[in-house]
Design an enzyme around this catalytic site. Structure first.
Site, PDB file in Angstrom:
ATOM      1  N   ARG A   1     -41.270  42.675 -31.323  1.00  0.00           N
ATOM      2  CA  ARG A   1     -42.701  42.489 -31.102  1.00  0.00           C
ATOM      3  C   ARG A   1     -43.038  42.648 -29.620  1.00  0.00           C
ATOM      4  O   ARG A   1     -44.055  43.260 -29.271  1.00  0.00           O
ATOM      5  CB  ARG A   1     -43.133  41.106 -31.587  1.00  0.00           C
ATOM      6  CG  ARG A   1     -44.594  40.796 -31.306  1.00  0.00           C
ATOM      7  CD  ARG A   1     -44.974  39.405 -31.775  1.00  0.00           C
ATOM      8  NE  ARG A   1     -46.376  39.129 -31.488  1.00  0.00           N
ATOM      9  CZ  ARG A   1     -47.013  38.024 -31.867  1.00  0.00           C
ATOM     10  NH1 ARG A   1     -46.370  37.091 -32.546  1.00  0.00           N
ATOM     11  NH2 ARG A   1     -48.289  37.840 -31.569  1.00  0.00           N
TER      12      ARG A   1
ATOM     13  N   ASN B   1     -47.126  41.733 -41.672  1.00  0.00           N
ATOM     14  CA  ASN B   1     -47.947  42.767 -41.046  1.00  0.00           C
ATOM     15  C   ASN B   1     -47.162  44.061 -40.841  1.00  0.00           C
ATOM     16  O   ASN B   1     -45.948  44.030 -40.704  1.00  0.00           O
ATOM     17  CB  ASN B   1     -48.455  42.266 -39.689  1.00  0.00           C
ATOM     18  CG  ASN B   1     -49.628  41.316 -39.832  1.00  0.00           C
ATOM     19  OD1 ASN B   1     -50.534  41.557 -40.614  1.00  0.00           O
ATOM     20  ND2 ASN B   1     -49.599  40.224 -39.086  1.00  0.00           N
TER      21      ASN B   1
ATOM     22  N   CYS C   1     -54.203  37.794 -45.750  1.00  0.00           N
ATOM     23  CA  CYS C   1     -54.400  37.601 -44.319  1.00  0.00           C
ATOM     24  C   CYS C   1     -55.229  36.330 -44.129  1.00  0.00           C
ATOM     25  O   CYS C   1     -55.994  35.946 -45.013  1.00  0.00           O
ATOM     26  CB  CYS C   1     -55.139  38.801 -43.720  1.00  0.00           C
ATOM     27  SG  CYS C   1     -55.445  38.712 -41.940  1.00  0.00           S
TER      28      CYS C   1
ATOM     29  N   HIS D   1     -57.327  43.622 -40.712  1.00  0.00           N
ATOM     30  CA  HIS D   1     -57.511  43.605 -39.260  1.00  0.00           C
ATOM     31  C   HIS D   1     -58.551  44.624 -38.809  1.00  0.00           C
ATOM     32  O   HIS D   1     -58.557  45.041 -37.652  1.00  0.00           O
ATOM     33  CB  HIS D   1     -56.179  43.827 -38.524  1.00  0.00           C
ATOM     34  CG  HIS D   1     -55.245  42.657 -38.653  1.00  0.00           C
ATOM     35  ND1 HIS D   1     -54.043  42.578 -37.981  1.00  0.00           N
ATOM     36  CD2 HIS D   1     -55.341  41.515 -39.377  1.00  0.00           C
ATOM     37  CE1 HIS D   1     -53.446  41.438 -38.293  1.00  0.00           C
ATOM     38  NE2 HIS D   1     -54.222  40.785 -39.140  1.00  0.00           N
TER      39      HIS D   1
ATOM     40  N   TYR E   1     -59.992  41.303 -34.248  1.00  0.00           N
ATOM     41  CA  TYR E   1     -59.164  42.488 -34.016  1.00  0.00           C
ATOM     42  C   TYR E   1     -60.014  43.707 -33.647  1.00  0.00           C
ATOM     43  O   TYR E   1     -59.491  44.695 -33.125  1.00  0.00           O
ATOM     44  CB  TYR E   1     -58.322  42.803 -35.261  1.00  0.00           C
ATOM     45  CG  TYR E   1     -57.179  41.844 -35.454  1.00  0.00           C
ATOM     46  CD1 TYR E   1     -55.959  42.043 -34.818  1.00  0.00           C
ATOM     47  CD2 TYR E   1     -57.317  40.714 -36.265  1.00  0.00           C
ATOM     48  CE1 TYR E   1     -54.908  41.152 -34.985  1.00  0.00           C
ATOM     49  CE2 TYR E   1     -56.270  39.824 -36.439  1.00  0.00           C
ATOM     50  CZ  TYR E   1     -55.070  40.049 -35.792  1.00  0.00           C
ATOM     51  OH  TYR E   1     -54.040  39.170 -35.956  1.00  0.00           O
TER      52      TYR E   1
END
Length: 421
Positions: A90, A144, A164, A194, A244
């Site tokens: 990440r 995700n 989500c 998102h 987002y």
């Protein structure tokens, strides 16, 4: 009722356990299995999970295992919350795109594509093993990028629904502003995972009065602050975008900000170290306050509601999920995966009808859907050219020079996770 959680060693799992314990009447679990290859983390999380159940008087049993096949055997539902490559991967997703002046984020843009490429093959392998263990089991995906992963699962014929926490977070915030119970608040929530907008906030169901204009007028500053956007954005849109959307509406500003501070992954990694130390305390029998900073607020309540509805229990009849479009947004293919309100029962989700989407939003949804199609092709079949085309199609990249450079960086940083590289 047996549930299994793949990625059960996550530091976030105690939030899920707390929801299972509090809402046991809605989702009466008799057996919960936490599955994770990281045995050391699993021991700590599993111990705290058992203590939470015991403190709240939950009669169910909690077991832990690193054996996926044994863990999912006879499960009625399997929750996926895994992170291939951990926080280290990440951290890369959030940093190397910045070298090209593009947003570094784990679920969208170049970083989001990298995560999809690492994740889709692993999830599909897990899903096949779940199907062999129990073809009737539901798969609830919180991994995700949820939209791409859910489409991969549905396209492969699995009984899957994407989940989500963005919508349930908005529901809770609007309920607080309106001083009503969250269950009374219905959202006109539509878009892609998102990439969504709240087009209406209604009391009592889909036909209730739309109170969103009143909320924006009276609480615009509070709403905008939660989004980390100027109030003018909310006022001029007249709707509430997902936070987002800031990566799209304020891309260059976000890139500048991200270049001046540690990545979110670095913050989470430090937080996880502290959380695991807390979990090792044998006297701790509730989720610690620090966990609230970890992200994913209200995920446990959304997961309980969805699992209950799918398994024929008392979940809310209408919930926000990720599922096939099937004509809901007529400008998208039927097999596109959208995020919207849907009726939930044992047969799965059925999206509610939505009003025609304003071209300002429909255009962005169509563009990102095209990117997601290309991203899934790259995840399933590999190849540098497929990665390049997906990046070139993404609205947050979109330039030939950037797509070329980002393709090379993505492959270099993820080679160990890409069988074809």
């Amino acid at each position: 009722m047996k549930l299994a959680v793949v990625g059960g060693g996550s530091t976030y799992t105690p939030e899920l356990i707390d929801g299972f314990a509090r809402l046991r009447d809605t989702l009466p679990i008799s057996e919960l299995v936490l599955i994770d290859p990281a045995a050391d983390r699993l021991d700590l999380v599993g111990g705290l999970a058992r203590r939470i159940f015991a403190k709240q008087g939950h009669p169910g049993t909690i077991t832990t295992t690193s054996d996926l096949d044994a863990g999912v055997a006879d499960a009625d539902a399997v929750l996926l919350q895994l992170r291939v490559g951990g926080q280290a991967a990440r951290n890369q997703d959030e940093t190397w795109p910045l070298e090209c002046g593009c947003v570094g984020q784990e679920t969208t843009g170049a970083g989001g594509l990298a995560k999809a490429l690492r994740t889709v093959p692993v999830v599909l392998d897990i899903a096949e093993r779940v199907r062999r263990a129990n073809p009737d089991a539901w798969i609830i995906d919180f991994t995700n990028p949820v939209g791409i992963v859910t489409r991969a699962l549905l396209q492969a014929g699995h009984k899957a629904v994407g989940l989500c926490n963005v919508a349930i977070g908005f529901q809770r915030k609007f309920a607080k502003l309106l001083d009503v119970a969250p269950a009374e608040v219905h959202l006109d929530h539509v878009g892609l995972n998102h990439l969504t907008w709240e087009l209406g906030v209604r009391l009592g169901g889909p036909t209730g009065e739309n109170l969103l204009p009143k909320l924006i007028a009276e609480h615009g500053e509070t709403i905008a602050a939660d989004l980390h956007m100027p109030r003018a954005v909310v006022d001029r849109l007249g709707v509430v975008p997902s936070y987002y959307l800031r990566y799209f509406y304020q891309h260059d500003e976000v890139v500048r900000e991200l270049g001046t501070k540690p990545s979110r992954a670095a913050e989470v990694a430090a937080m996880e170290k502290e959380l695991l130390a807390l979990y090792g305390d044998p006297t701790l029998d509730e989720k610690p306050e620090l966990l609230a900073k970890r992200g994913g607020a209200f995920y446990s309540e959304a997961a309980v509601d969805l699992a209950s509805g799918l398994l024929g229990g008392g979940g809310s009849p209408v919930q926000v999920v990720n599922t096939y479009n099937n004509g809901t947004l007529p400008f998208l293919p039927a097999d596109a995966v959208i995020e919207t309100q849907a009726r939930i029962d044992a047969s799965g989700p059925t999206p509610l009808k939505v009003a025609p989407l304003d071209p300002m939003y429909a255009g962005l949804v169509a563009g990102v859907t095209a990117y997601e199609n290309l991203a899934l092709e790259a995840a399933l079949h590999g190849g540098r050219e497929r990665v390049f085309k997906a990046l070139l199609a993404h609205p947050l990249v979109g330039q030939f020079e950037y797509a070329e450079a980002l393709t090379d960086k993505l492959i270099a940083h993820n080679r160990e996770h890409l069988a074809w590289a």
